[in-house]
Structures are given as C-alpha cells and as structure tokens.
Design an enzyme around this catalytic site. Sequence first.
Site, PDB file in Angstrom:
ATOM      1  N   TRP A 102       0.819  -1.220   0.000  1.00  0.00           N
ATOM      2  CA  TRP A 102       0.000   0.000   0.000  1.00  0.00           C
ATOM      3  C   TRP A 102       0.844   1.257   0.000  1.00  0.00           C
ATOM      4  O   TRP A 102       0.406   2.310  -0.477  1.00  0.00           O
ATOM      5  CB  TRP A 102      -1.017  -0.014   1.140  1.00  0.00           C
ATOM      6  N   ASP A 172      -1.562   6.298   6.398  1.00  0.00           N
ATOM      7  CA  ASP A 172      -2.652   5.447   5.938  1.00  0.00           C
ATOM      8  C   ASP A 172      -2.936   4.425   7.048  1.00  0.00           C
ATOM      9  O   ASP A 172      -2.159   3.514   7.272  1.00  0.00           O
ATOM     10  CB  ASP A 172      -2.221   4.755   4.642  1.00  0.00           C
ATOM     11  N   LYS A 196     -12.169  -2.079   6.604  1.00  0.00           N
ATOM     12  CA  LYS A 196     -11.405  -3.034   7.411  1.00  0.00           C
ATOM     13  C   LYS A 196     -11.863  -2.980   8.870  1.00  0.00           C
ATOM     14  O   LYS A 196     -12.405  -3.932   9.388  1.00  0.00           O
ATOM     15  CB  LYS A 196      -9.903  -2.768   7.305  1.00  0.00           C
TER      16      LYS A 196
HETATM   17  C1  LIG Z   1      -7.446  -1.668   1.617  1.00  0.00           C
HETATM   18  C2  LIG Z   1      -6.350  -0.663   1.742  1.00  0.00           C
HETATM   19  C3  LIG Z   1      -6.207   0.411   0.835  1.00  0.00           C
HETATM   20  C4  LIG Z   1      -7.094   0.575  -0.371  1.00  0.00           C
HETATM   21  O1  LIG Z   1      -8.362   0.937  -0.048  1.00  0.00           O
HETATM   22  P1  LIG Z   1      -9.465   1.233  -1.182  1.00  0.00           P
HETATM   23  O2  LIG Z   1     -10.654   1.580  -0.373  1.00  0.00           O
HETATM   24  O3  LIG Z   1      -9.619  -0.029  -1.978  1.00  0.00           O
HETATM   25  O4  LIG Z   1      -8.968   2.359  -2.014  1.00  0.00           O
HETATM   26  C5  LIG Z   1      -5.203   1.323   1.064  1.00  0.00           C
HETATM   27  N1  LIG Z   1      -4.367   1.204   2.103  1.00  0.00           N
HETATM   28  C6  LIG Z   1      -4.462   0.183   2.976  1.00  0.00           C
HETATM   29  C7  LIG Z   1      -3.502   0.100   4.126  1.00  0.00           C
HETATM   30  C8  LIG Z   1      -5.447  -0.779   2.824  1.00  0.00           C
HETATM   31  O5  LIG Z   1      -5.553  -1.788   3.702  1.00  0.00           O
END
Ligand SMILES: *Cc1c(COP(=O)(O)O)cnc(C)c1O
Length: 361
Positions: A102, A172, A196
């Site tokens: 990511w 993030d 998540k």
């Molecule tokens: C799932 C995830 C993303 C992507 O998320 P989207 O909603 O599909 O854009 C980005 N960063 C992390 C750490 C993730 O777990």
Amino acid sequence: MTRAFNFSAGPATLPEPVLRQAQAEMLDWNGIGASIVEISHRSQDFIAVAAQAEADLRALVGIPDDYAVLFLSGGATTHQALLALNFAAPGQVVDYVVTGHWGKTAIKQARPYCTVNIAADGEAGGFHDIPARDSWRLTSDAAYVHITANETIHGVEFRDTLDVGEVPLFADFSSSIASEPLDVSKYGVIYAGAQKNLGPVGVAVVIIRKDLFERAGQPRADIFDYRSHAERDSMLNTPPTWNWYLAGLVFKWMLAEGGVAEFARRNAVKSSLVYDAIDASGGFYRNEVAPAVRSRMNIPFFLPDDTLNARFVAESKAAGLLALKGHKAVGGIRASLYNALPVEGAQALVDFMRDFQQRNG
Ligand SMILES: *Cc1c(COP(=O)(O)O)cnc(C)c1O
C-alpha cells in the site's frame, strides 16, 4: 442461520449486533416510515446521524478539536492522490516510507503531482521489516512524510509513532485505525477506508490538522478540495449516507464494548494466539515478518508446501472459517483479525491449524 468466522482482509467482517440493527431499521428508520438510505442527506434526520457518527469517532479515537474529520467517498486510494493535490505544491518533494504494497500504491497516486522521494524502502528485504528510522533519507522541506501504519498484505505494522521532525506525518491507517490507542496529535493527516476496521466499503475517514488547510496545494476542482468538504461538513455533494450510517453503528458498538482500549486488548489476544500457534508449529507454519513489527491485524503465513494451500483454504472454509487465502502478491494464507472478529474466531483458527498440521505434517 449460522455465521462463520470471517477472516477477510476487506471488505471485512462486521459486528453481528450492528448488522442486526441495520436489518431491523432497514425498512423504517426511527419511525420515519422510510429507510435512512431513502432520505435526503440534508434532512435533519440524516444530519443528526452524521453528526453523531463524527462525535462518536472523535470520542473513540481521541481526535482533538484542531482536527477536521471528513467522511468521504472514494476509498483510501483516492485519498492517496488527494493528499498530494491538497497539501503539496506542484513538483514539491514528498517523502514516502515504503513498508509494503500500500505504500507503493500511495506513491503511484502521488507521482503525477509531486516529486516523490522514497525516504526508505523495505522491498529489498521482502517487506519483512521496517527500515530503521536512522536510515530514512528525509527531505527537510518536504510537503509531508507518508507512512502506511499497517501493511494489510505484507503484515507489517508500525508499533510506535516515529518522530519525523517538523514536516507533517501523513499515515494510511486503513487496516488498523481504532485497533489500539493512537496519539492523533503526532500526525498531520490520518486516513482510512472504512471497510477493514470501521464499517462497510464506500466511505473513507480523513482526519486533517486544520492548519494544513492554509496550504495552497495544486489547481483542483472544488470536489477534490478537502477544505471545501470540511466547510460543508462532508456534504459538498451527496455523501455515502448508508455507509456513514453503518459506520456510525460500528462506532456506537465499539464504545459500548469498552472503546479502543478494550479492542487493543482483544486484538493483542487474537494476534498472540495465531502467532504463538505459528511459532510453536516446529516450522510447519511460517511467518517471515520481524517479530517487533508483526501486524496485529493481518497475519500472512506459509505452509511447508504450496500445494497444501488449496487444501487448507477448502478445509478451513468447511470448518466455518472464511477467506483465509493469501493475497496473490504474497501467496500462502492470510488471517485478518480486525476489531469485529471475536477472540473465539482466532481460537477456532488455531484449533483448526493444529488439527490440520496433525493430519498433514
Ligand atoms: C485496503 C487498503 C487500501 C485501499 O483501499 P481502497 O478503499 O480499496 O482504495 C489502502 N491502504 C491500505 C492500508 C489498505 O488496507
């Protein structure tokens, strides 16, 4: 009806009481004769739901008043691009610390707008560790430093907030927000897709220190401008009302269960159960991440022979343990242990793992 234990990495398991409440309110929310998804986002009813969700998230995570909280569509990936557009001048240097998949995605989204400096990169080591802080090559006048708090695919998690000096730290937190106490004041921006740890896919939470709104950023339409969204309480256009409502139910559930401190406790129990089972398997199961940075949320692991993967996934599914197939970028097996996965789920997984090893070891 029996609900399985769901180890999906995202969209992920939701608390059963939340799904039941949403089910009960589906046709008639709060006696208004319509579903919450059938009414205007500008109605008093929805505005109250939205404001309550924000207040509950602030209480849950401990978000100070000098931070704005936005509920926006687009997912985490969209915000990886918007961060650069809003907070970096055209061509300005931005520092990225890459500890997995990511982090790489975040760079890809920022590159069209700024000059990406990869300050540290764990890829040469297979993303099994976080590069030591003293090896990071940070830029003194960078627009921001970006990290991925928890790498959902590689299973690597920052266990401390590392000091990056005066440059604001952007993180993030998609797969670890609200999973343990967090000092928001150490960050300029925290963002997370909801699917998540917070709720359903379709809404992202973006937490922004308000002084950053003074930054000019880059030419952009209003709809890509965080400040405009903040000034309109995330209702510049139609927000994802259903997702916002459902996330609000998750926040209420988490507060009633004891808040982030209680989820930190449960998450430690769950992840210890699984890591201990891996480490006590005499090498049958392998997790390759350095113990100090092993993720509590996502645990990738391997079997002695890849031909066993399909059997493990099929038999665990038959035993009521869903979505344990590893991500294709890593292979093997992956167990995601988000807030809504109960401790009994992790216990059922390790029981299955011991049984599977006995039959196949
Ligand atoms: C799932 C995830 C993303 C992507 O998320 P989207 O909603 O599909 O854009 C980005 N960063 C992390 C750490 C993730 O777990």
